[in-house]
Write an enzyme that holds these catalytic residues in place. Structure first.
Site, mmCIF file in Angstrom:
data_model
loop_
_atom_site.group_PDB
_atom_site.id
_atom_site.type_symbol
_atom_site.label_atom_id
_atom_site.label_comp_id
_atom_site.label_asym_id
_atom_site.label_seq_id
_atom_site.Cartn_x
_atom_site.Cartn_y
_atom_site.Cartn_z
ATOM 1 N N HIS A 208 37.879 -68.277 43.157
ATOM 2 C CA HIS A 208 37.685 -69.009 44.411
ATOM 3 C C HIS A 208 36.614 -70.089 44.376
ATOM 4 C CE1 HIS A 208 34.340 -66.106 44.899
ATOM 5 N NE2 HIS A 208 33.800 -67.066 45.620
HETATM 6 C C1 UD1 Z 1 32.324 -69.266 50.434
HETATM 7 C C2 UD1 Z 1 30.962 -69.561 49.823
HETATM 8 C C3 UD1 Z 1 30.906 -69.010 48.420
HETATM 9 C C4 UD1 Z 1 31.275 -67.545 48.385
HETATM 10 C C5 UD1 Z 1 32.615 -67.335 49.062
HETATM 11 C C6 UD1 Z 1 32.916 -65.866 49.127
HETATM 12 C C7 UD1 Z 1 29.918 -71.656 50.580
HETATM 13 C C8 UD1 Z 1 29.596 -73.044 50.222
HETATM 14 N N1 UD1 Z 1 30.737 -71.003 49.743
HETATM 15 O O1 UD1 Z 1 33.274 -69.974 49.687
HETATM 16 O O2 UD1 Z 1 29.586 -69.151 47.924
HETATM 17 O O3 UD1 Z 1 31.358 -67.138 47.036
HETATM 18 O O4 UD1 Z 1 32.576 -67.871 50.387
HETATM 19 O O5 UD1 Z 1 34.256 -65.589 49.261
HETATM 20 O O6 UD1 Z 1 29.431 -71.173 51.571
HETATM 21 N N2 UD1 Z 1 39.752 -69.790 54.291
HETATM 22 C C9 UD1 Z 1 40.717 -69.211 55.070
HETATM 23 N N3 UD1 Z 1 40.396 -68.087 55.769
HETATM 24 C C10 UD1 Z 1 39.190 -67.490 55.716
HETATM 25 C C11 UD1 Z 1 38.209 -68.088 54.928
HETATM 26 C C12 UD1 Z 1 38.493 -69.235 54.213
HETATM 27 O O7 UD1 Z 1 41.828 -69.696 55.149
HETATM 28 O O8 UD1 Z 1 38.984 -66.455 56.354
HETATM 29 C C13 UD1 Z 1 40.073 -70.996 53.518
HETATM 30 C C14 UD1 Z 1 40.016 -72.264 54.367
HETATM 31 O O9 UD1 Z 1 40.961 -73.138 53.866
HETATM 32 C C15 UD1 Z 1 38.617 -72.754 54.079
HETATM 33 C C16 UD1 Z 1 38.504 -72.433 52.598
HETATM 34 O O10 UD1 Z 1 39.144 -71.173 52.462
HETATM 35 O O11 UD1 Z 1 38.451 -74.101 54.351
HETATM 36 C C17 UD1 Z 1 37.098 -72.357 52.059
HETATM 37 O O12 UD1 Z 1 36.326 -71.434 52.814
HETATM 38 P P1 UD1 Z 1 34.740 -71.571 52.843
HETATM 39 O O13 UD1 Z 1 34.152 -70.471 53.617
HETATM 40 O O14 UD1 Z 1 34.341 -72.961 53.217
HETATM 41 O O15 UD1 Z 1 34.320 -71.426 51.334
HETATM 42 P P2 UD1 Z 1 34.677 -70.295 50.297
HETATM 43 O O16 UD1 Z 1 35.424 -70.936 49.202
HETATM 44 O O17 UD1 Z 1 35.249 -69.121 50.970
HETATM 45 N N1 UDP Z 2 36.302 -58.294 47.034
HETATM 46 C C1 UDP Z 2 37.116 -57.622 47.924
HETATM 47 N N2 UDP Z 2 38.439 -57.943 47.929
HETATM 48 C C2 UDP Z 2 38.975 -58.864 47.087
HETATM 49 C C3 UDP Z 2 38.136 -59.542 46.199
HETATM 50 C C4 UDP Z 2 36.787 -59.239 46.208
HETATM 51 O O1 UDP Z 2 36.663 -56.751 48.663
HETATM 52 O O2 UDP Z 2 40.181 -59.106 47.151
HETATM 53 C C5 UDP Z 2 34.871 -57.950 47.027
HETATM 54 C C6 UDP Z 2 34.314 -57.664 45.661
HETATM 55 O O3 UDP Z 2 34.559 -56.323 45.286
HETATM 56 C C7 UDP Z 2 32.851 -57.984 45.868
HETATM 57 C C8 UDP Z 2 32.872 -59.134 46.859
HETATM 58 O O4 UDP Z 2 34.151 -59.083 47.485
HETATM 59 O O5 UDP Z 2 32.191 -56.896 46.454
HETATM 60 C C9 UDP Z 2 32.686 -60.463 46.186
HETATM 61 O O6 UDP Z 2 32.895 -61.483 47.114
HETATM 62 P P1 UDP Z 2 33.482 -62.904 46.719
HETATM 63 O O7 UDP Z 2 34.142 -62.845 45.401
HETATM 64 O O8 UDP Z 2 34.288 -63.376 47.875
HETATM 65 O O9 UDP Z 2 32.196 -63.836 46.694
HETATM 66 P P2 UDP Z 2 30.987 -64.052 45.678
HETATM 67 O O10 UDP Z 2 30.446 -62.729 45.300
HETATM 68 O O11 UDP Z 2 31.493 -64.843 44.531
HETATM 69 O O12 UDP Z 2 30.031 -64.871 46.480
#
Ligand code: UD1
Ligand code: UDP
Length: 371
Positions: A208
């Protein structure tokens, strides 16, 4: 103390679940959800699964560009903090919700507590690196999960207010991994996902990071996943919705043996990691969990802020970036096809993951007010 804690994303809900009971035993927590993640599979379902309190305030600040979502959080959080007048604001990790919480609090003169302080990938192209640097430099309490994090802070001149507390996520992982230790859990998960899952008979993947949503990067990691997958050992890709959208727009697919599923619950995520032949990921959280569980892990990034996870893995965790030949060679070394069931069984039998007491250490340190 009255503490406003700010969450917004999946990993922050997981970290909050590890801290909340200890925090509430000693302090008055006002729980704020920025809504950065909003899907049930990314956020809503974690409240029930992890027993999190209902937020006292919910913003709907998810989606849009970095500036748009951060701006919505800044204005929403400012209103809440002015009304609540807390003694401290606690933020987790390195997301835009972390940045917004820390910045609004600091501008209002409210002390900031930063959980997961001091991590550095030394790659400022990552939005997370910018967020964590800012949060650390605004914080009064800096809760470092690792020794390297403490050192990184010292290098930037920050020594006051730093506590090495360990990793909150290890506390939760130690509890839940024990609950999913019996490989029998795979049967129910497999039935729900529509794929037969046997111990060591599949690979788990999550992708992601922003840089891995670029078309060229997606083509590269999709190739790595496709090469790793076979009919006898599928790759289960638990796909973040943002990556799903990006793949759709760029027309990227992974081939027939990569099974793309919705994001999974926390328990399922740990169970799938624990019993996998290997994990392929760019997630910070999944990386550490794979390390704690002893599962072979290929990191689909060029750098990591979790140096200790790699160093302590006895070679089981390797940073491969998007290098296809390297990924294939490391996978063949770490998870040879044919040996998966035995290796997974041995690993699970020797699992001995202990809590580190990070939540208690954080709560105790918060009581030291002379910062
Ligand atoms: C964010 C964090 C990242 C973290 C990740 C965990 C920032 C800059 N990034 O990244 O550090 O590792 O969360 O998962 O804060 N979207 C949906 N539904 C949701 C959430 C997201 O559709 O519930 C889609 C949307 O298209 C959205 C995109 O994902 O625009 C990105 O979501 P966003 O929260 O901006 O960043 P992440 O990639 O999730
Ligand atoms: N995780 C989850 N479901 C998934 C993928 C990840 O519950 O389908 C959990 C994972 O076990 C870990 C956390 O989400 O505890 C990690 O979050 P994510 O990868 O979204 O973000 P990051 O840690 O890179 O910020």
């Amino acid at each position: 103390m009255k503490i406003v804690s700010v969450v917004g994303t999946r990993p922050q809900l997981i970290k909050a679940a590890a801290l909340q009971p200890a925090l509430r035993a000693r302090h008055h927590e006002v729980f704020v959800d920025t809504g950065q993640h909003w899907d049930d599979a990314m956020a809503g379902s974690f409240f029930a699964e992890l027993g999190l309190a209902k937020p006292d305030h919910s913003l709907r600040a998810g989606g849009g560009s970095h500036a748009e979502q951060t701006a919505a959080m800044l204005t929403g959080l400012e209103r809440i903090l002015i009304a609540e007048r807390p003694d401290a604001v606690l933020v987790y990790g390195d997301t835009n919700s972390t940045l917004a919480g820390a910045l609004v609090a600091a501008k209002l003169g409210i002390p900031v507590a930063h959980v997961e302080a001091g991590l550095r990938s030394f790659d400022r192209r990552m939005p997370e690196e910018l967020n964590r640097v800012v949060a650390d430099h605004l914080a009064t309490w800096l809760f470092a999960p690792t020794r390297t994090a403490v050192k990184n802070l010292a290098t930037e001149g920050i020594t006051r207010g730093v506590d090495l507390v360990g990793d909150l996520m290890q506390d939760l992982a130690s509890k839940v991994s024990a609950e999913v230790r019996d490989a029998g859990v795979l049967e129910g998960i497999g039935a729900r996902l529509g794929v037969a899952l046997a111990p060591g008979g599949y690979i788990l993947a999550t992708v992601h990071r922003q840089e891995n949503r670029e078309p060229a990067a997606m083509a590269a990691w999709a190739g790595i996943l496709a090469a790793a997958a076979s009919a006898g050992r599928p790759v289960i890709l638990a796909l973040h919705p943002g990556t799903r959208v990006a793949m759709g727009e760029a027309g990227i697919s992974c081939g027939p043996d990569v099974v793309i599923v919705e994001p999974q619950g926390y328990r399922t995520s740990l169970a799938l990691q624990l019993h996998a032949a290997a994990v392929l990921t760019d997630s910070g959280g999944v990386q550490r969990e794979a390390a704690w569980l002893g599962v072979p892990c290929l990191v689909l990034r060029e750098s990591t802020e979790w140096a200790e996870a790699v160093q302590g893995s006895a070679g089981r965790m390797v940073i491969v970036g998007l290098d296809g030949p390297k990924a294939a060679a490391e996978l063949a070394r770490l998870a040879p096809v044919g040996d998966g069931a035995r290796l997974a069984r041995e690993r699970v039998a020797s699992l001995n993951l202990r809590p580190v007491g990070a939540a208690e250490a954080i709560v105790a340190a918060l009581e030291v007010s002379a910062r």
